[in-house]
Scaffold this motif. Structure first.
Motif, PDB file in Angstrom:
ATOM      1  N   ALA A  33      16.934 -46.291 138.782  1.00  0.00           N
ATOM      2  CA  ALA A  33      17.315 -44.882 138.844  1.00  0.00           C
ATOM      3  C   ALA A  33      18.535 -44.598 137.988  1.00  0.00           C
ATOM      4  N   VAL A  34      18.532 -43.409 137.413  1.00  0.00           N
ATOM      5  CA  VAL A  34      19.669 -42.883 136.653  1.00  0.00           C
ATOM      6  C   VAL A  34      20.111 -41.599 137.350  1.00  0.00           C
ATOM      7  N   ILE A  35      21.342 -41.568 137.796  1.00  0.00           N
ATOM      8  CA  ILE A  35      21.858 -40.410 138.512  1.00  0.00           C
ATOM      9  C   ILE A  35      22.753 -39.603 137.580  1.00  0.00           C
ATOM     10  N   VAL A  36      22.436 -38.330 137.418  1.00  0.00           N
ATOM     11  CA  VAL A  36      23.254 -37.429 136.613  1.00  0.00           C
ATOM     12  C   VAL A  36      23.987 -36.484 137.561  1.00  0.00           C
ATOM     13  N   GLY A  37      25.315 -36.525 137.523  1.00  0.00           N
ATOM     14  CA  GLY A  37      26.081 -35.678 138.416  1.00  0.00           C
ATOM     15  C   GLY A  37      27.530 -35.601 138.003  1.00  0.00           C
ATOM     16  N   ARG A  38      28.282 -34.794 138.695  1.00  0.00           N
ATOM     17  CA  ARG A  38      29.697 -34.603 138.382  1.00  0.00           C
ATOM     18  C   ARG A  38      30.471 -35.893 138.606  1.00  0.00           C
ATOM     19  N   SER A  39      31.354 -36.201 137.675  1.00  0.00           N
ATOM     20  CA  SER A  39      32.178 -37.398 137.766  1.00  0.00           C
ATOM     21  C   SER A  39      33.012 -37.374 139.038  1.00  0.00           C
ATOM     22  N   GLY A  40      33.110 -38.534 139.700  1.00  0.00           N
ATOM     23  CA  GLY A  40      33.919 -38.593 140.905  1.00  0.00           C
ATOM     24  C   GLY A  40      33.447 -39.683 141.839  1.00  0.00           C
ATOM     25  N   GLN A  41      34.105 -39.776 142.979  1.00  0.00           N
ATOM     26  CA  GLN A  41      33.811 -40.843 143.934  1.00  0.00           C
ATOM     27  C   GLN A  41      32.403 -40.756 144.483  1.00  0.00           C
ATOM     28  N   LYS A  42      31.916 -39.532 144.686  1.00  0.00           N
ATOM     29  CA  LYS A  42      30.569 -39.380 145.240  1.00  0.00           C
ATOM     30  C   LYS A  42      29.526 -39.979 144.312  1.00  0.00           C
ATOM     31  N   LEU A  43      29.659 -39.738 143.023  1.00  0.00           N
ATOM     32  CA  LEU A  43      28.721 -40.305 142.054  1.00  0.00           C
ATOM     33  C   LEU A  43      28.845 -41.818 142.021  1.00  0.00           C
ATOM     34  N   ALA A  61      28.415 -35.791 134.381  1.00  0.00           N
ATOM     35  CA  ALA A  61      28.368 -34.506 133.675  1.00  0.00           C
ATOM     36  C   ALA A  61      28.524 -33.382 134.678  1.00  0.00           C
ATOM     37  N   ASP A  62      29.423 -32.470 134.376  1.00  0.00           N
ATOM     38  CA  ASP A  62      29.528 -31.220 135.117  1.00  0.00           C
ATOM     39  C   ASP A  62      28.482 -30.280 134.523  1.00  0.00           C
ATOM     40  N   LEU A  63      27.473 -29.934 135.278  1.00  0.00           N
ATOM     41  CA  LEU A  63      26.357 -29.163 134.742  1.00  0.00           C
ATOM     42  C   LEU A  63      26.734 -27.733 134.402  1.00  0.00           C
ATOM     43  N   ALA A  64      27.924 -27.314 134.800  1.00  0.00           N
ATOM     44  CA  ALA A  64      28.407 -25.986 134.415  1.00  0.00           C
ATOM     45  C   ALA A  64      29.138 -26.005 133.080  1.00  0.00           C
ATOM     46  N   ASP A  65      29.352 -27.194 132.541  1.00  0.00           N
ATOM     47  CA  ASP A  65      30.066 -27.362 131.273  1.00  0.00           C
ATOM     48  C   ASP A  65      29.047 -27.724 130.192  1.00  0.00           C
ATOM     49  N   TRP A  66      28.807 -26.799 129.275  1.00  0.00           N
ATOM     50  CA  TRP A  66      27.746 -27.002 128.291  1.00  0.00           C
ATOM     51  C   TRP A  66      28.005 -28.212 127.406  1.00  0.00           C
ATOM     52  N   ASP A  67      29.244 -28.467 127.047  1.00  0.00           N
ATOM     53  CA  ASP A  67      29.549 -29.634 126.224  1.00  0.00           C
ATOM     54  C   ASP A  67      29.181 -30.923 126.951  1.00  0.00           C
ATOM     55  N   GLN A  68      29.422 -30.972 128.246  1.00  0.00           N
ATOM     56  CA  GLN A  68      29.069 -32.162 129.019  1.00  0.00           C
ATOM     57  C   GLN A  68      27.552 -32.289 129.176  1.00  0.00           C
ATOM     58  N   LEU A  70      25.379 -31.351 126.896  1.00  0.00           N
ATOM     59  CA  LEU A  70      24.927 -31.875 125.607  1.00  0.00           C
ATOM     60  C   LEU A  70      25.169 -33.375 125.511  1.00  0.00           C
ATOM     61  N   GLU A  71      26.299 -33.838 126.014  1.00  0.00           N
ATOM     62  CA  GLU A  71      26.592 -35.272 125.989  1.00  0.00           C
ATOM     63  C   GLU A  71      25.629 -36.032 126.898  1.00  0.00           C
ATOM     64  N   ALA A  72      25.296 -35.440 128.042  1.00  0.00           N
ATOM     65  CA  ALA A  72      24.330 -36.074 128.940  1.00  0.00           C
ATOM     66  C   ALA A  72      22.956 -36.155 128.284  1.00  0.00           C
ATOM     67  N   GLN A  73      22.582 -35.114 127.540  1.00  0.00           N
ATOM     68  CA  GLN A  73      21.330 -35.161 126.787  1.00  0.00           C
ATOM     69  C   GLN A  73      21.302 -36.364 125.848  1.00  0.00           C
ATOM     70  N   LYS A  74      22.398 -36.556 125.120  1.00  0.00           N
ATOM     71  CA  LYS A  74      22.479 -37.669 124.170  1.00  0.00           C
ATOM     72  C   LYS A  74      22.355 -39.009 124.882  1.00  0.00           C
ATOM     73  N   ASP A  79      19.955 -44.017 125.919  1.00  0.00           N
ATOM     74  CA  ASP A  79      19.968 -45.132 126.864  1.00  0.00           C
ATOM     75  C   ASP A  79      18.773 -45.173 127.801  1.00  0.00           C
ATOM     76  N   HIS A  80      18.094 -44.043 128.002  1.00  0.00           N
ATOM     77  CA  HIS A  80      17.028 -44.014 129.001  1.00  0.00           C
ATOM     78  C   HIS A  80      15.767 -43.281 128.524  1.00  0.00           C
ATOM     79  N   PRO A  81      15.335 -43.534 127.286  1.00  0.00           N
ATOM     80  CA  PRO A  81      14.121 -42.871 126.815  1.00  0.00           C
ATOM     81  C   PRO A  81      12.861 -43.394 127.500  1.00  0.00           C
ATOM     82  N   ASP A  82      12.998 -44.492 128.260  1.00  0.00           N
ATOM     83  CA  ASP A  82      11.857 -45.096 128.942  1.00  0.00           C
ATOM     84  C   ASP A  82      11.619 -44.522 130.335  1.00  0.00           C
TER      85      ASP A  82
END
Length: 209
Positions: A33-43, A61-68, A70-74, A79-82
């Motif tokens: 599993a790959v978890i995408v979420g806001r940086s912090g202890q919970k993640l 990634a903070d999903l409210a921050d467009w720059d973040q 875009l970085e998550a997309q990259k 790293d996880h195209p599979d």
């Protein structure tokens, strides 16, 4: 028993709630599993817990921050195209009357839908390129279909209805590539945002994600 041997799941908003439960189920049955979420202890805690059962990674990634976003997309592309499984579980619920909504309230839901749309696009590119098909589950909401006087939620309902509409469109567009797309529309679940929205309602404890 269903096995996920060799399957990789991406969960958008998977540090808690239904998203994390989906990741736990996949990892416990042989997947990763790959978890995408806001940086912090919970993640960090979510990924550490998953790693005790199998391979797990995080993308902060903070999903409210467009720059973040875009970085998550990259990172997903590199790293996880599979990944052949995707759960879109990011969301929040803040009941508010229609006349009390401000632009910031509306934009918060809009930004989340935008992030979901383009992160899904990144994962689907990998699925299509891999040629093995895949499956996507979007966590929508009962409020996309039914309004309740006790929880005025026009902007939330509008956003979740959009997610259900996206599901219909992708199910048609991606069928030829062997990618199934479905949505679930839960009511109240046992998660922090439900406790905040219904602090005095004992029946919420009987609902589980």
């Amino acid at each position: 028993m269903t096995t996920f041997e060799g399957k990789k799941l991406v969960v958008i908003g998977g540090a808690s709630g239904m998203g994390l439960q989906a990741a736990e189920d996949v990892v416990a049955k042989g997947g990763s599993a790959v978890i995408v979420g806001r940086s912090g202890q919970k993640l960090d805690d979510a990924v550490a817990g998953l790693s005790r059962s199998g391979p797990a990674w995080s993308i902060a990634a903070d999903l409210a921050d467009w720059d973040q976003v875009l970085e998550a997309q990259k990172q997903l592309a590199q790293d996880h195209p599979d990944a052949t499984l995707l759960v879109n579980a990011a969301g929040f619920f803040t009941p508010k009357s229609f006349l009390d909504h401000e632009v910031a309230d509306y934009d918060a839901y809009h930004d989340l839908n935008r992030a979901t749309f383009f992160l899904t696009q990144a994962v689907v590119r990998g699925m299509v390129a891999g040629g093995q098909g895949g499956a996507i589950v979007n966590v929508g909401s009962m409020w996309a279909h039914q309004a309740l006087a006790v929880t005025p939620s026009s902007a939330y309902s509008m956003a979740k209805a959009g997610l259900h509409a996206l599901t219909h469109n992708l199910a048609i567009e991606l069928a030829g590539d062997g990618i199934r797309v479905n949505a679930v529309a839960p009511a109240v679940t046992r998660r922090p945002c439900s406790r905040r929205s219904f602090p005095q309602t004992s029946w919420t404890a009987r609902w589980t994600s």
